[in-house]
Write a protein that holds these residues in place. Sequence first.
Motif, PDB file in Angstrom:
ATOM      1  N   LYS A 112       0.832  -1.206   0.000  1.00 64.00           N
ATOM      2  CA  LYS A 112       0.000   0.000   0.000  1.00 64.00           C
ATOM      3  C   LYS A 112       0.864   1.251   0.000  1.00 64.00           C
ATOM      4  O   LYS A 112       2.074   1.206   0.238  1.00 64.00           O
ATOM      5  CB  LYS A 112      -0.951   0.007   1.194  1.00 64.00           C
ATOM      6  CG  LYS A 112      -0.290   0.104   2.541  1.00 64.00           C
ATOM      7  CD  LYS A 112      -1.375   0.120   3.619  1.00 64.00           C
ATOM      8  CE  LYS A 112      -0.744   0.198   4.985  1.00 64.00           C
ATOM      9  NZ  LYS A 112      -1.750   0.246   6.039  1.00 64.00           N
ATOM     10  N   VAL A 113       0.211   2.380  -0.253  1.00 65.03           N
ATOM     11  CA  VAL A 113       0.872   3.676  -0.294  1.00 65.03           C
ATOM     12  C   VAL A 113       0.224   4.562   0.760  1.00 65.03           C
ATOM     13  O   VAL A 113      -1.001   4.688   0.825  1.00 65.03           O
ATOM     14  CB  VAL A 113       0.725   4.322  -1.699  1.00 65.03           C
ATOM     15  CG1 VAL A 113       1.291   5.717  -1.703  1.00 65.03           C
ATOM     16  CG2 VAL A 113       1.388   3.460  -2.748  1.00 65.03           C
ATOM     17  N   ILE A 114       1.033   5.184   1.604  1.00 62.57           N
ATOM     18  CA  ILE A 114       0.532   6.104   2.620  1.00 62.57           C
ATOM     19  C   ILE A 114       0.898   7.516   2.188  1.00 62.57           C
ATOM     20  O   ILE A 114       2.077   7.830   1.994  1.00 62.57           O
ATOM     21  CB  ILE A 114       1.146   5.798   3.994  1.00 62.57           C
ATOM     22  CG1 ILE A 114       0.814   4.380   4.421  1.00 62.57           C
ATOM     23  CG2 ILE A 114       0.659   6.808   5.031  1.00 62.57           C
ATOM     24  CD1 ILE A 114       1.508   3.940   5.688  1.00 62.57           C
ATOM     25  N   TRP A 131       4.699  16.618   9.942  1.00 65.59           N
ATOM     26  CA  TRP A 131       4.247  15.655   8.943  1.00 65.59           C
ATOM     27  C   TRP A 131       3.162  14.802   9.567  1.00 65.59           C
ATOM     28  O   TRP A 131       3.232  14.408  10.722  1.00 65.59           O
ATOM     29  CB  TRP A 131       5.396  14.760   8.484  1.00 65.59           C
ATOM     30  CG  TRP A 131       6.356  15.453   7.575  1.00 65.59           C
ATOM     31  CD1 TRP A 131       7.514  16.049   7.917  1.00 65.59           C
ATOM     32  CD2 TRP A 131       6.219  15.621   6.166  1.00 65.59           C
ATOM     33  NE1 TRP A 131       8.119  16.593   6.817  1.00 65.59           N
ATOM     34  CE2 TRP A 131       7.327  16.336   5.711  1.00 65.59           C
ATOM     35  CE3 TRP A 131       5.257  15.238   5.242  1.00 65.59           C
ATOM     36  CZ2 TRP A 131       7.523  16.669   4.391  1.00 65.59           C
ATOM     37  CZ3 TRP A 131       5.448  15.568   3.903  1.00 65.59           C
ATOM     38  CH2 TRP A 131       6.562  16.281   3.494  1.00 65.59           C
ATOM     39  N   GLY A 132       2.125  14.482   8.777  1.00 66.71           N
ATOM     40  CA  GLY A 132       1.050  13.623   9.242  1.00 66.71           C
ATOM     41  C   GLY A 132       0.362  12.972   8.059  1.00 66.71           C
ATOM     42  O   GLY A 132       0.576  13.340   6.907  1.00 66.71           O
ATOM     43  N   LYS A 133      -0.483  11.979   8.348  1.00 64.70           N
ATOM     44  CA  LYS A 133      -1.205  11.286   7.285  1.00 64.70           C
ATOM     45  C   LYS A 133      -2.245  12.196   6.669  1.00 64.70           C
ATOM     46  O   LYS A 133      -2.893  12.970   7.355  1.00 64.70           O
ATOM     47  CB  LYS A 133      -1.922  10.060   7.834  1.00 64.70           C
ATOM     48  CG  LYS A 133      -1.034   8.890   8.080  1.00 64.70           C
ATOM     49  CD  LYS A 133      -1.887   7.674   8.290  1.00 64.70           C
ATOM     50  CE  LYS A 133      -1.453   6.919   9.502  1.00 64.70           C
ATOM     51  NZ  LYS A 133      -2.292   5.751   9.753  1.00 64.70           N
ATOM     52  N   GLU A 134      -2.395  12.095   5.354  1.00 67.36           N
ATOM     53  CA  GLU A 134      -3.418  12.857   4.646  1.00 67.36           C
ATOM     54  C   GLU A 134      -4.765  12.224   4.925  1.00 67.36           C
ATOM     55  O   GLU A 134      -4.921  11.010   4.837  1.00 67.36           O
ATOM     56  CB  GLU A 134      -3.119  12.867   3.145  1.00 67.36           C
ATOM     57  CG  GLU A 134      -4.044  13.744   2.363  1.00 67.36           C
ATOM     58  CD  GLU A 134      -3.640  13.830   0.904  1.00 67.36           C
ATOM     59  OE1 GLU A 134      -4.239  14.631   0.197  1.00 67.36           O
ATOM     60  OE2 GLU A 134      -2.746  13.076   0.479  1.00 67.36           O
ATOM     61  N   LEU A 135      -5.742  13.035   5.258  1.00 60.69           N
ATOM     62  CA  LEU A 135      -7.077  12.516   5.572  1.00 60.69           C
ATOM     63  C   LEU A 135      -7.957  12.471   4.363  1.00 60.69           C
ATOM     64  O   LEU A 135      -7.908  13.194   3.475  1.00 60.69           O
ATOM     65  CB  LEU A 135      -7.730  13.354   6.662  1.00 60.69           C
ATOM     66  CG  LEU A 135      -6.952  13.395   7.967  1.00 60.69           C
ATOM     67  CD1 LEU A 135      -7.647  14.324   8.942  1.00 60.69           C
ATOM     68  CD2 LEU A 135      -6.860  12.015   8.564  1.00 60.69           C
TER      69      LEU A 135
END
Length: 135
Positions: A112-114, A131-135
């Motif tokens: 998968k791609v994060i 930096w954080g995960k895109e929602l």
Amino acid sequence: MRDLEFVVGDQVFVEITPIKGVMRFKKKGKLSPRFTGLFEILEKVAALAYKVALPPNLAGVHNFFHIFMLRKYMTNPSQVLNYEPLQLTPNLSYEEKPTQILGRWERRLHNKVIKMVNVKWMNHSEEEATWGKEL
């Protein structure tokens, strides 16, 4: 316990209440800052209570504080404080809000791609972006 004593005119920091899940100055939880401002002591009200000069945006906050909610500012001529007034709630807390996305990045794993984004927060500089995960 320490023996604390303030005199009228001393500069102090006021303790702000940490709220679970609220990010302050790029830190969440135990490492988030606990003190705000640089306020002047107006008068000694009781043995352990002081009246502090608060700015107009904190008009809803009672300006009497227990001695253990205050920390003395030790003056240092080489140190310059950049004080930006915060929009504090009546319980002396505030919520961080994102203002700008500075960059994007994809982290590729085996299956998968994060997608990650670099977020600039209100009341912070670009160096403090996280930096954080895109929602």
